[in-house]
Design a protein around this motif. Structure first.
Motif, short mmCIF file in Angstrom:
data_model
loop_
_atom_site.label_atom_id
_atom_site.label_comp_id
_atom_site.label_asym_id
_atom_site.label_seq_id
_atom_site.Cartn_x
_atom_site.Cartn_y
_atom_site.Cartn_z
N GLN A 79 0.83 -1.21 0.00
CA GLN A 79 0.00 0.00 0.00
C GLN A 79 0.86 1.26 0.00
O GLN A 79 0.35 2.37 0.10
N GLY A 80 2.18 1.08 -0.08
CA GLY A 80 3.07 2.23 -0.16
C GLY A 80 3.65 2.72 1.16
O GLY A 80 4.22 3.81 1.23
N PHE A 81 3.52 1.91 2.22
CA PHE A 81 4.05 2.31 3.53
C PHE A 81 5.48 1.81 3.70
O PHE A 81 5.88 0.80 3.13
N ASN A 82 6.25 2.51 4.54
CA ASN A 82 7.62 2.15 4.87
C ASN A 82 7.59 1.41 6.21
O ASN A 82 7.34 2.03 7.25
N VAL A 83 7.80 0.09 6.17
CA VAL A 83 7.62 -0.72 7.38
C VAL A 83 8.81 -1.65 7.62
O VAL A 83 9.53 -2.02 6.70
N ILE A 84 8.96 -2.01 8.89
CA ILE A 84 9.97 -2.97 9.33
C ILE A 84 9.25 -4.01 10.19
O ILE A 84 8.47 -3.65 11.08
N ASN A 85 9.52 -5.28 9.95
CA ASN A 85 8.94 -6.35 10.77
C ASN A 85 9.90 -6.66 11.91
O ASN A 85 11.09 -6.85 11.69
N MET A 86 9.38 -6.70 13.16
CA MET A 86 10.21 -7.10 14.29
C MET A 86 10.20 -8.62 14.37
O MET A 86 9.21 -9.22 14.79
N SER A 87 11.30 -9.23 13.92
CA SER A 87 11.37 -10.69 13.91
C SER A 87 11.41 -11.24 15.33
O SER A 87 11.97 -10.63 16.23
N GLY A 88 10.76 -12.37 15.53
CA GLY A 88 10.71 -12.98 16.85
C GLY A 88 9.55 -12.50 17.70
O GLY A 88 9.14 -13.16 18.64
N GLY A 89 9.01 -11.33 17.36
CA GLY A 89 7.84 -10.79 18.04
C GLY A 89 8.03 -10.62 19.54
O GLY A 89 9.15 -10.52 20.05
N MET A 90 6.91 -10.58 20.24
CA MET A 90 6.94 -10.35 21.69
C MET A 90 7.55 -11.54 22.44
O MET A 90 8.01 -11.38 23.57
N LEU A 91 7.60 -12.71 21.82
CA LEU A 91 8.26 -13.85 22.47
C LEU A 91 9.75 -13.57 22.64
O LEU A 91 10.38 -14.07 23.57
N ALA A 92 10.32 -12.75 21.75
CA ALA A 92 11.74 -12.42 21.82
C ALA A 92 11.99 -11.12 22.58
O ALA A 92 13.14 -10.76 22.84
N TRP A 93 10.95 -10.41 22.96
CA TRP A 93 11.08 -9.10 23.61
C TRP A 93 11.51 -9.26 25.06
O TRP A 93 10.87 -9.97 25.83
N GLU A 94 12.59 -8.59 25.43
CA GLU A 94 13.08 -8.65 26.82
C GLU A 94 13.02 -7.30 27.50
O GLU A 94 13.43 -7.15 28.65
N GLY A 95 12.54 -6.27 26.77
CA GLY A 95 12.49 -4.92 27.31
C GLY A 95 11.29 -4.67 28.21
O GLY A 95 10.58 -5.59 28.59
N LYS A 96 11.07 -3.40 28.49
CA LYS A 96 9.96 -2.99 29.36
C LYS A 96 8.63 -3.30 28.69
O LYS A 96 8.52 -3.31 27.47
N LEU A 97 7.62 -3.48 29.53
CA LEU A 97 6.25 -3.70 29.05
C LEU A 97 5.34 -2.62 29.63
O LEU A 97 5.55 -2.16 30.76
#
Length: 99
Positions: A79-97
């Protein structure tokens, strides 16, 4: 499709970078915790809510494991948007929630 790891996203946020994060998980999943500042637009509603996004901005897309955000990335890129996929998703997230 551009990708970034959860650790790379966390590092950028910790450095004070202003990232436009869109969480495409369902509302019940997001209620358990999301990346601080992320906007929730469930994948099933993305087509109907993409008018809320600005094509001049870059968006980082997040889901539970990276699959749905990958689908969302492909759709929005088409659709013409500039996007980046966060691989691993929230399962890989170790930061703040944020709840």
């Amino acid at each position: 499709m551009k990708q970034m790891t959860a650790k790379e996203v966390e590092t950028l946020l910790n450095e004070g970078k202003n990232l436009n994060i869109v969480d495409v998980r369902e509302v019940a999943e997001v209620a358990e915790g999301k990346i601080p500042g992320a906007v929730n637009i469930p994948l099933g509603l993305l087509e109907f809510r993409m008018h809320e996004l600005d094509k001049s901005k870059e968006y980082t897309l997040v889901c539970r494991s990276g699959g749905r955000s990958g689908q969302a990335s492909q759709f929005l890129e088409g659709q013409g948007f500039n996007v980046i996929n966060m691989s691993g998703g929230m399962l890989a997230w170790e930061g703040k929630l944020e709840k």
